[in-house]
Design a protein around this motif. Structure first.
Motif, PDB file in Angstrom:
ATOM      1  N   UNK A  98       0.874  -1.184   0.000  1.00  0.00           N
ATOM      2  CA  UNK A  98       0.000   0.000   0.000  1.00  0.00           C
ATOM      3  C   UNK A  98       0.904   1.225   0.000  1.00  0.00           C
ATOM      4  N   UNK A  99       0.734   2.076  -0.987  1.00  0.00           N
ATOM      5  CA  UNK A  99       1.605   3.251  -1.135  1.00  0.00           C
ATOM      6  C   UNK A  99       0.861   4.505  -0.682  1.00  0.00           C
ATOM      7  N   UNK A 100       1.199   5.032   0.489  1.00  0.00           N
ATOM      8  CA  UNK A 100       0.620   6.319   0.914  1.00  0.00           C
ATOM      9  C   UNK A 100       1.414   7.440   0.265  1.00  0.00           C
ATOM     10  N   UNK A 101       0.715   8.418  -0.258  1.00  0.00           N
ATOM     11  CA  UNK A 101       1.392   9.488  -0.974  1.00  0.00           C
ATOM     12  C   UNK A 101       0.596  10.775  -0.841  1.00  0.00           C
ATOM     13  N   UNK A 102       1.192  11.883  -1.298  1.00  0.00           N
ATOM     14  CA  UNK A 102       0.525  13.184  -1.104  1.00  0.00           C
ATOM     15  C   UNK A 102       0.039  13.778  -2.421  1.00  0.00           C
ATOM     16  N   UNK A 103      -1.079  14.450  -2.351  1.00  0.00           N
ATOM     17  CA  UNK A 103      -1.579  15.190  -3.517  1.00  0.00           C
ATOM     18  C   UNK A 103      -0.647  16.387  -3.729  1.00  0.00           C
ATOM     19  N   UNK A 104      -0.153  16.549  -4.993  1.00  0.00           N
ATOM     20  CA  UNK A 104       0.716  17.719  -5.206  1.00  0.00           C
ATOM     21  C   UNK A 104       0.103  18.777  -6.116  1.00  0.00           C
ATOM     22  N   UNK A 105      -1.011  18.422  -6.778  1.00  0.00           N
ATOM     23  CA  UNK A 105      -1.690  19.429  -7.627  1.00  0.00           C
ATOM     24  C   UNK A 105      -3.113  18.952  -7.899  1.00  0.00           C
ATOM     25  N   UNK A 106      -4.044  19.885  -7.959  1.00  0.00           N
ATOM     26  CA  UNK A 106      -5.420  19.535  -8.334  1.00  0.00           C
ATOM     27  C   UNK A 106      -5.829  20.484  -9.455  1.00  0.00           C
ATOM     28  N   UNK A 107      -6.246  19.911 -10.590  1.00  0.00           N
ATOM     29  CA  UNK A 107      -6.658  20.742 -11.728  1.00  0.00           C
ATOM     30  C   UNK A 107      -8.163  20.583 -11.920  1.00  0.00           C
ATOM     31  N   UNK A 108      -8.870  21.710 -11.951  1.00  0.00           N
ATOM     32  CA  UNK A 108     -10.313  21.664 -12.250  1.00  0.00           C
ATOM     33  C   UNK A 108     -10.463  21.677 -13.751  1.00  0.00           C
ATOM     34  N   UNK A 109     -10.729  20.508 -14.336  1.00  0.00           N
ATOM     35  CA  UNK A 109     -10.824  20.403 -15.804  1.00  0.00           C
ATOM     36  C   UNK A 109     -12.125  21.060 -16.288  1.00  0.00           C
TER      37      UNK A 109
ATOM     38  N   UNK B 115     -17.725  19.776 -23.037  1.00  0.00           N
ATOM     39  CA  UNK B 115     -16.474  20.305 -22.448  1.00  0.00           C
ATOM     40  C   UNK B 115     -15.445  19.182 -22.517  1.00  0.00           C
ATOM     41  N   UNK B 116     -14.674  19.190 -23.587  1.00  0.00           N
ATOM     42  CA  UNK B 116     -13.820  18.041 -23.882  1.00  0.00           C
ATOM     43  C   UNK B 116     -12.513  18.092 -23.093  1.00  0.00           C
ATOM     44  N   UNK B 117     -12.064  16.909 -22.704  1.00  0.00           N
ATOM     45  CA  UNK B 117     -10.871  16.796 -21.852  1.00  0.00           C
ATOM     46  C   UNK B 117      -9.605  16.567 -22.666  1.00  0.00           C
ATOM     47  N   UNK B 118      -8.487  17.017 -22.129  1.00  0.00           N
ATOM     48  CA  UNK B 118      -7.148  16.737 -22.654  1.00  0.00           C
ATOM     49  C   UNK B 118      -7.004  17.077 -24.150  1.00  0.00           C
ATOM     50  N   UNK B 119      -7.579  18.205 -24.543  1.00  0.00           N
ATOM     51  CA  UNK B 119      -7.501  18.588 -25.958  1.00  0.00           C
ATOM     52  C   UNK B 119      -6.057  18.934 -26.370  1.00  0.00           C
ATOM     53  N   UNK B 120      -5.179  19.187 -25.380  1.00  0.00           N
ATOM     54  CA  UNK B 120      -3.777  19.462 -25.720  1.00  0.00           C
ATOM     55  C   UNK B 120      -3.078  18.200 -26.235  1.00  0.00           C
ATOM     56  N   UNK B 121      -3.449  17.052 -25.696  1.00  0.00           N
ATOM     57  CA  UNK B 121      -2.848  15.779 -26.134  1.00  0.00           C
ATOM     58  C   UNK B 121      -3.638  15.200 -27.309  1.00  0.00           C
ATOM     59  N   UNK B 122      -4.951  15.300 -27.227  1.00  0.00           N
ATOM     60  CA  UNK B 122      -5.806  14.747 -28.281  1.00  0.00           C
ATOM     61  C   UNK B 122      -5.969  15.792 -29.386  1.00  0.00           C
ATOM     62  N   UNK B 123      -4.877  16.024 -30.093  1.00  0.00           N
ATOM     63  CA  UNK B 123      -4.840  16.966 -31.212  1.00  0.00           C
ATOM     64  C   UNK B 123      -4.318  16.191 -32.417  1.00  0.00           C
ATOM     65  N   UNK B 124      -5.042  16.262 -33.527  1.00  0.00           N
ATOM     66  CA  UNK B 124      -4.644  15.490 -34.704  1.00  0.00           C
ATOM     67  C   UNK B 124      -3.207  15.836 -35.103  1.00  0.00           C
ATOM     68  N   UNK B 125      -2.500  14.810 -35.563  1.00  0.00           N
ATOM     69  CA  UNK B 125      -1.123  15.002 -36.012  1.00  0.00           C
ATOM     70  C   UNK B 125      -0.943  14.149 -37.273  1.00  0.00           C
ATOM     71  N   UNK B 126      -1.037  14.818 -38.419  1.00  0.00           N
ATOM     72  CA  UNK B 126      -1.030  14.092 -39.697  1.00  0.00           C
ATOM     73  C   UNK B 126       0.282  13.331 -39.893  1.00  0.00           C
ATOM     74  N   UNK B 127       1.407  13.925 -39.464  1.00  0.00           N
ATOM     75  CA  UNK B 127       2.707  13.258 -39.652  1.00  0.00           C
ATOM     76  C   UNK B 127       2.780  11.943 -38.889  1.00  0.00           C
ATOM     77  N   UNK B 128       2.026  11.877 -37.798  1.00  0.00           N
ATOM     78  CA  UNK B 128       2.084  10.670 -36.958  1.00  0.00           C
ATOM     79  C   UNK B 128       0.850   9.787 -37.129  1.00  0.00           C
ATOM     80  N   UNK B 129       0.041  10.085 -38.130  1.00  0.00           N
ATOM     81  CA  UNK B 129      -1.178   9.302 -38.373  1.00  0.00           C
ATOM     82  C   UNK B 129      -2.065   9.211 -37.135  1.00  0.00           C
ATOM     83  N   UNK B 130      -2.229  10.360 -36.489  1.00  0.00           N
ATOM     84  CA  UNK B 130      -3.094  10.397 -35.306  1.00  0.00           C
ATOM     85  C   UNK B 130      -4.277  11.322 -35.602  1.00  0.00           C
TER      86      UNK B 130
END
Ligand SMILES: Cc1cc2nc3c(=O)[nH]c(=O)nc-3n(C[C@H](O)[C@H](O)[C@H](O)COP(=O)(O)OP(=O)(O)OC[C@H]3O[C@@H](n4cnc5c(N)ncnc54)[C@H](O)[C@@H]3O)c2cc1C
Length: 238
Positions: A3-14, A152-167
């Protein structure tokens, strides 16, 4: 079981209802893309038996190199005790993580991959997409389709089409539009169809995909192997 106890270091309101909690990576805690863990709140292991109302399965929406374990979740006004407590936590508060497993890692099988998700289900695919964008070896193409009625779509910075990478990426805000798209995508006889969402969402997607000729072997679910048969109408022995 560790069991790994750990601390919250950031909270983002998406959005008004969705938060991402970033917690410190505990020493010895490792994972791969497409993984989930158990997130537990203080007190969960203080009684004779674990208090399950203080524990939930959660996908890890980050990669280890981001140096944080990210967990994205929707917290509605009317919510469970778990979400109500989670909603009161701040940076510096402790949570526990235990048991890690990856059911939906990027498969480098020379097959196109279709990532089908509903709402916060897209969080599961964020590290899968990052892994693909870093290295496309043996994956010809990735297409992500997400339905979120809030628009209100999530993670649009990562989910961005990239033609060179066929994404390629598509966000839609209605189930009607979503299933029309799945119908079109189902034509790939060799593709892999990853599906993440509620059980009802999984059943609906599986039915539509299989009606269009997709086989059980082409469908990848975020479920342990021993539970998958249930989604294909098979008897499951425990
Ligand atoms: C492999 C896997 C990965 C997962 N990854 C994620 C993830 O990344 N993010 C995520 O959010 N979830 C994820 N889940 C689902 C998660 O484990 C929870 O089941 C889900 O978030 C709902 O938890 P809950 O505490 O809101 O609801 P539950 O207690 O399970 O209740 C279901 C619903 O009932 C309603 N409800 C419950 N209690 C009350 C109450 N007291 N008053 C009014 N309404 C109530 C809420 O609307 C709630 O959504 C994952 C599940 C699995 C199996």
């Amino acid at each position: 079981m560790a069991i790994y106890w750990t601390k919250i270091n950031k909270i983002v309101e998406e959005t008004a209802e969705i938060k991402t909690f970033y917690v410190d990576v505990p020493e010895g805690f490792t994972w791969e893309n497409g993984a989930h863990t158990h997130l537990a709140l203080k007190g969960f292991n203080e009684g004779e038996t674990p208090n399950k109302s203080l524990v939930r399965h959660m996908s890890i929406c980050t990669l280890p190199e981001e140096n944080a374990v990210g967990i994205t979740t929707r917290i509605k006004e009317q919510c469970s005790e778990f979400k109500a407590i989670l909603n009161t936590l701040s940076v510096g508060d402790e949570v526990a993580l235990f048991k890690i497993h990856s059911n939906v890692p990027l498969k480098r099988d020379n097959k196109n991959i279709y990532l089908l998700s509903s709402g916060v289900g897209i969080a599961t695919f964020r590290p899968v997409v990052l892994t693909y964008l870093q290295n496309q070896q043996d994956v010809p193409r990735v297409h992500a389709l997400n339905v979120d009625s809030s628009g209100q779509y999530l993670f649009t910075d990562v989910f961005t089409a990239d033609a060179d990478k066929n994404f390629t990426v598509q966000y839609v805000n209605s189930r009607t539009d979503y299933y029309a798209e799945v119908h079109k995508l189902a034509g790939d006889a060799n593709g892999l169809y990853y599906v993440v969402g509620s059980d009802e969402f999984l059943h609906e997607n599986i039915a539509l995909l299989m009606d269009n000729g997709v086989t059980r072997e082409q469908i990848v679910l975020d479920k342990r192997e021993r539970f998958i048969g249930r989604f294909f109408g098979e008897e499951v022995t425990m």
